[in-house]
Enzyme design. Structure first.
Site, PDB file in Angstrom:
ATOM      1  N   LYS A 170      48.669 100.050 127.815  1.00 47.16           N
ATOM      2  CA  LYS A 170      48.663  98.712 127.212  1.00 47.16           C
ATOM      3  C   LYS A 170      49.200  97.671 128.194  1.00 47.16           C
ATOM      4  O   LYS A 170      48.666  96.559 128.295  1.00 47.16           O
ATOM      5  CB  LYS A 170      49.502  98.710 125.929  1.00 47.16           C
ATOM      6  CG  LYS A 170      48.876  99.464 124.764  1.00 47.16           C
ATOM      7  CD  LYS A 170      49.726  99.309 123.522  1.00 47.16           C
ATOM      8  CE  LYS A 170      49.078  99.964 122.314  1.00 47.16           C
ATOM      9  NZ  LYS A 170      49.882  99.768 121.085  1.00 47.16           N
ATOM     10  N   THR A 185      52.212  91.518 116.658  1.00 48.82           N
ATOM     11  CA  THR A 185      51.868  91.195 118.051  1.00 48.82           C
ATOM     12  C   THR A 185      50.960  92.252 118.658  1.00 48.82           C
ATOM     13  O   THR A 185      50.611  92.141 119.839  1.00 48.82           O
ATOM     14  CB  THR A 185      53.140  91.086 118.918  1.00 48.82           C
ATOM     15  OG1 THR A 185      53.866  92.321 118.859  1.00 48.82           O
ATOM     16  CG2 THR A 185      54.026  89.943 118.454  1.00 48.82           C
ATOM     17  N   THR A 186      50.583  93.276 117.898  1.00 49.92           N
ATOM     18  CA  THR A 186      49.728  94.338 118.425  1.00 49.92           C
ATOM     19  C   THR A 186      48.411  93.733 118.903  1.00 49.92           C
ATOM     20  O   THR A 186      47.678  93.117 118.111  1.00 49.92           O
ATOM     21  CB  THR A 186      49.457  95.411 117.357  1.00 49.92           C
ATOM     22  OG1 THR A 186      50.701  95.843 116.813  1.00 49.92           O
ATOM     23  CG2 THR A 186      48.710  96.589 117.954  1.00 49.92           C
ATOM     24  N   GLY A 197      54.663 104.930 112.925  1.00 43.54           N
ATOM     25  CA  GLY A 197      53.304 104.515 112.587  1.00 43.54           C
ATOM     26  C   GLY A 197      52.447 105.629 112.022  1.00 43.54           C
ATOM     27  O   GLY A 197      51.732 105.442 111.032  1.00 43.54           O
ATOM     28  N   ARG A 198      52.500 106.806 112.625  1.00 41.39           N
ATOM     29  CA  ARG A 198      51.636 107.905 112.174  1.00 41.39           C
ATOM     30  C   ARG A 198      52.142 108.544 110.891  1.00 41.39           C
ATOM     31  O   ARG A 198      51.492 109.430 110.342  1.00 41.39           O
ATOM     32  CB  ARG A 198      51.497 108.943 113.287  1.00 41.39           C
ATOM     33  CG  ARG A 198      52.794 109.488 113.841  1.00 41.39           C
ATOM     34  CD  ARG A 198      52.546 110.232 115.145  1.00 41.39           C
ATOM     35  NE  ARG A 198      53.769 110.695 115.810  1.00 41.39           N
ATOM     36  CZ  ARG A 198      54.538 109.932 116.586  1.00 41.39           C
ATOM     37  NH1 ARG A 198      54.237 108.660 116.769  1.00 41.39           N
ATOM     38  NH2 ARG A 198      55.602 110.446 117.182  1.00 41.39           N
ATOM     39  N   GLU A 218      45.310  94.674 119.858  1.00 35.81           N
ATOM     40  CA  GLU A 218      44.012  94.975 119.253  1.00 35.81           C
ATOM     41  C   GLU A 218      43.928  94.431 117.831  1.00 35.81           C
ATOM     42  O   GLU A 218      42.921  93.836 117.433  1.00 35.81           O
ATOM     43  CB  GLU A 218      43.773  96.496 119.246  1.00 35.81           C
ATOM     44  CG  GLU A 218      43.790  97.142 120.616  1.00 35.81           C
ATOM     45  CD  GLU A 218      45.146  97.720 120.980  1.00 35.81           C
ATOM     46  OE1 GLU A 218      45.191  98.692 121.754  1.00 35.81           O
ATOM     47  OE2 GLU A 218      46.179  97.186 120.484  1.00 35.81           O
ATOM     48  N   HIS A 248      27.018 124.708 113.011  1.00 31.15           N
ATOM     49  CA  HIS A 248      25.798 124.510 113.796  1.00 31.15           C
ATOM     50  C   HIS A 248      26.062 123.633 115.012  1.00 31.15           C
ATOM     51  O   HIS A 248      25.135 123.072 115.596  1.00 31.15           O
ATOM     52  CB  HIS A 248      24.715 123.890 112.910  1.00 31.15           C
ATOM     53  CG  HIS A 248      24.336 124.768 111.761  1.00 31.15           C
ATOM     54  ND1 HIS A 248      23.312 125.687 111.832  1.00 31.15           N
ATOM     55  CD2 HIS A 248      24.870 124.897 110.518  1.00 31.15           C
ATOM     56  CE1 HIS A 248      23.210 126.334 110.676  1.00 31.15           C
ATOM     57  NE2 HIS A 248      24.148 125.866 109.864  1.00 31.15           N
ATOM     58  N   GLU A 255      50.349 112.848 119.200  1.00 34.38           N
ATOM     59  CA  GLU A 255      51.269 111.778 119.563  1.00 34.38           C
ATOM     60  C   GLU A 255      52.711 112.252 119.417  1.00 34.38           C
ATOM     61  O   GLU A 255      53.614 111.744 120.091  1.00 34.38           O
ATOM     62  CB  GLU A 255      51.025 110.538 118.693  1.00 34.38           C
ATOM     63  CG  GLU A 255      51.636 109.263 119.252  1.00 34.38           C
ATOM     64  CD  GLU A 255      51.101 108.014 118.582  1.00 34.38           C
ATOM     65  OE1 GLU A 255      50.231 107.347 119.158  1.00 34.38           O
ATOM     66  OE2 GLU A 255      51.555 107.723 117.449  1.00 34.38           O
ATOM     67  N   SER A 305      48.273 102.679 111.353  1.00 34.94           N
ATOM     68  CA  SER A 305      47.931 101.641 110.368  1.00 34.94           C
ATOM     69  C   SER A 305      46.468 101.695 109.965  1.00 34.94           C
ATOM     70  O   SER A 305      46.029 100.928 109.112  1.00 34.94           O
ATOM     71  CB  SER A 305      48.234 100.248 110.949  1.00 34.94           C
ATOM     72  OG  SER A 305      49.595 100.147 111.288  1.00 34.94           O
ATOM     73  N   SER A 341      50.413  95.135 111.026  1.00 36.73           N
ATOM     74  CA  SER A 341      51.072  95.183 112.334  1.00 36.73           C
ATOM     75  C   SER A 341      52.548  94.872 112.125  1.00 36.73           C
ATOM     76  O   SER A 341      52.895  93.750 111.730  1.00 36.73           O
ATOM     77  CB  SER A 341      50.462  94.169 113.304  1.00 36.73           C
ATOM     78  OG  SER A 341      51.216  94.088 114.497  1.00 36.73           O
ATOM     79  N   LYS A 342      53.395  95.856 112.383  1.00 34.19           N
ATOM     80  CA  LYS A 342      54.829  95.669 112.116  1.00 34.19           C
ATOM     81  C   LYS A 342      55.367  94.433 112.829  1.00 34.19           C
ATOM     82  O   LYS A 342      56.063  93.603 112.228  1.00 34.19           O
ATOM     83  CB  LYS A 342      55.615  96.905 112.536  1.00 34.19           C
ATOM     84  CG  LYS A 342      57.118  96.804 112.246  1.00 34.19           C
ATOM     85  CD  LYS A 342      57.893  98.004 112.770  1.00 34.19           C
ATOM     86  CE  LYS A 342      57.614  99.249 111.981  1.00 34.19           C
ATOM     87  NZ  LYS A 342      58.515 100.376 112.363  1.00 34.19           N
ATOM     88  N   THR A 343      55.036  94.285 114.110  1.00 31.98           N
ATOM     89  CA  THR A 343      55.542  93.153 114.891  1.00 31.98           C
ATOM     90  C   THR A 343      54.637  91.933 114.827  1.00 31.98           C
ATOM     91  O   THR A 343      55.021  90.852 115.255  1.00 31.98           O
ATOM     92  CB  THR A 343      55.689  93.555 116.361  1.00 31.98           C
ATOM     93  OG1 THR A 343      54.389  93.891 116.888  1.00 31.98           O
ATOM     94  CG2 THR A 343      56.622  94.749 116.506  1.00 31.98           C
TER      95      THR A 343
END
Length: 552
Positions: free
Chosen positions: A512, A209-210, A267-268, A212, A384, A353, A156, A205-207
């Site tokens: 988590k 509830t994530t 998600g990715r 972070e 460099h 992932e 996300s 956030s799909k739910t």
């Protein structure tokens, strides 16, 4: 042994690898003047030169046979048909459907025409994007929205952020910012120069509830209310990308301003969905549709091109060749376009992932390597920094060089010099410099005797370091879409051949879960539970330092 490593094809590839041990890329090019013509492929605006790889036509044939043995063509078709190929979560994998276009035929998943649903969401996005960019939607004091802050994490954040970094010239709407890190500095410094009355927050956030994302969202909410004072104004400054209407409403967001997506979007792989709302707000819906169209073009190439001319297939097989038969543990992606500086971080997630798995789809422990550590960054800075390891280090590190043939921002001879550096680096990795070549170079510089002999070993480059060079016409929304889809499908190819699920990510859960139990133990009144000696000791040390106490 597993069915894969026990197969006659795998064993043949192992023996074939041994026959190549004494061959060098210099030798391969010397013996085959047509090698470049034999080892390239193209699709749309992309041209792939894979001739600088430690392989022969026999190698390629064997790898293509391995793909057939793994039923790769059939699995590709299953993905596009909406079969439940994400077996551990019993889900379809249909990010390709998000970019198929409004003229695509119906596609039903569990009885629902998802094509129609996708178009409905895109239409809602288009309406909302127009309202913000036109100034029709205004903040609580009547001023237009000048800044958008996307609050998310993982897919996300990384995907949308990489796109916005890549297309600065197309960013004709509000300024778009991304906050993902739970470190308070990320949100604080992002908001420092923004005006609450002219800022829109997109909470992804799909739910809903994530941890972070919600922690950052609630802190942003507090920051906003410190200025706006009235909670009713939250509805004008916060929208959600979620499927949890109850929690979205409890936060204060109007459910009419909630954009949904589906469980068949990982998600990715989600930037093509409503998760891409921040992209559309920044570059406009027309450009967002160009991004989708570029990805769809690559999807069609992947779906229809023969394996031997299929860019994602070829890149996936070459990567597998090094991981499984050369013990390569990392893979470098080296884009020579400043706009792609965050591209690598996104592909890092897409690849690591997806292929960071140690059991097969059947739940059996693998006895072969899966995945590689993906890293890199925008050239020419890397030359460099870490290219020294590529050229003279002890590790074999396959590399992808990415180069637009035309600059988006022509400036003197800058792009010609940039192009020369790309070609020179891939040639240097392939050719190296022999001891005799180094000696002659030092003699030409006037060095001789003991000084020459002492320096000589340090001037030798082993060479024989493999790379792909991927050229494209110019970095636009369309080509960026194709480039992103190319690496998505490359990852899918490898996951299919390794017989792993490239579309789940159970490995992110354990940390988590433990964090949720540790967090209250870090407070002054917290009571520590049983941990290993290291974790328990760290908790006590932190509590002693912060509060001058340590409770068991």
């Amino acid at each position: 042994m597993s069915a894969l490593t026990n197969s006659s094809l795998w064993q043949t590839l192992k023996k074939h690898r041994e026959t190549l041990a004494s061959l060098t890329l210099r030798q391969l090019f010397s013996e085959d003047p047509a090698r470049f013509d034999r080892f390239n492929a193209s699709a749309g605006p992309f041209f792939l030169d894979y001739s600088k790889n430690l392989m022969t036509t026999e190698t390629l044939d064997l790898l293509l046979n391995l793909a057939q043995q793994a039923n790769l063509p059939q699995t590709i078709q299953k993905m596009f048909a909406g079969d439940l190929i994400n077996r551990t979560e019993h889900r379809a994998v249909l990010h390709v459907a998000l970019r198929a276009g409004r003229d695509a035929p119906p596609l039903k998943v569990q009885g629902q025409d998802i094509r129609a649903e996708v178009q409905q969401v895109l239409k809602r996005m288009e309406t909302f994007v127009h309202q913000i960019r036109s100034g029709e939607w205004r903040g609580y004091d009547g001023r237009v929205i000048t800044d958008v802050v996307n609050i998310g994490i993982g897919g996300s954040d990384l995907g949308p952020a990489s796109v916005m970094t890549a297309l600065p010239a197309d960013c004709t709407g509000p300024r778009v910012h991304y906050v993902s890190n739970v470190d308070g500095a990320h949100l604080t410094y992002t908001l420092k120069s923004l005006n609450p009355a002219q800022t829109l927050f997109v909470v992804a956030s799909k739910t809903f509830t994530t941890q972070e994302t919600l922690l950052n969202a609630h802190s942003a909410r507090s920051w906003f209310l410190d200025a706006a004072q009235q909670e009713q104004y939250i509805a004008q400054h916060f929208v959600a990308i979620s499927t949890n209407e109850v929690e979205v409403s409890r936060f204060g967001i109007d459910p009419q301003h909630m954009f949904g997506f589906w469980d068949w979007v990982g998600g990715r792989y989600s930037l093509w969905s409503a998760i891409g709302l921040s992209i559309a707000l920044g570059i406009g819906m027309d450009k967002f549709n160009e991004l989708l169209a570029g990805a769809h073009e690559m999807d069609e190439h992947f779906r229809t091109a023969p394996l031997s001319r299929n860019l994602p297939v070829l890149m996936g097989l070459i990567g597998l060749w090094y991981i499984n038969f050369f013990d390569a543990q990392t893979h470098a992606i080296l884009p020579y376009d400043q706009g792609l500086e965050r591209f690598v971080a996104h592909i890092q997630q897409v690849s690591m992932e997806s292929t960071g798995k140690s059991v097969t789809l059947d739940g059996e422990t693998v006895d072969y390597a899966t995945g590689a550590v993906v890293w890199g960054g925008a050239g020419t800075n890397g030359q460099h920094a870490y290219y020294q390891l590529l050229h003279q280090g002890t590790h074999l590190i396959p590399a992808d060089f990415l180069l637009p043939m035309r600059s988006r921002v022509p400036l003197g001879t800058h792009h010609r010099v940039l192009t020369a550096n790309v070609l020179a680096q891939s040639e240097a990795l392939m050719r190296g410099k022999t001891k005799e070549e180094a000696r002659q170079e030092l003699l030409a510089q006037g060095m001789s005797g003991e000084a020459l002999e002492n320096l000589l070993p340090h001037k030798v480059f082993p060479g024989n370091r493999p790379s792909n060079t991927l050229l494209f016409e110019e970095l636009t929304a369309h080509t960026l879409g194709g480039l992103l889809a190319l690496y998505e499908h490359r990852t899918f190819v490898q996951g299919t051949l390794w017989n792993i699920n490239a579309f789940d990510q159970w490995g992110v859960e354990l940390g988590k879960q433990l964090a949720r139990s540790i967090e209250p133990e870090l407070s002054e009144q917290g009571m520590t539970s049983v941990h290993d000696g290291s974790t328990g000791g760290l908790i006590h040390h932190i509590r002693d330092t912060l509060f001058g106490l340590s409770r068991g």
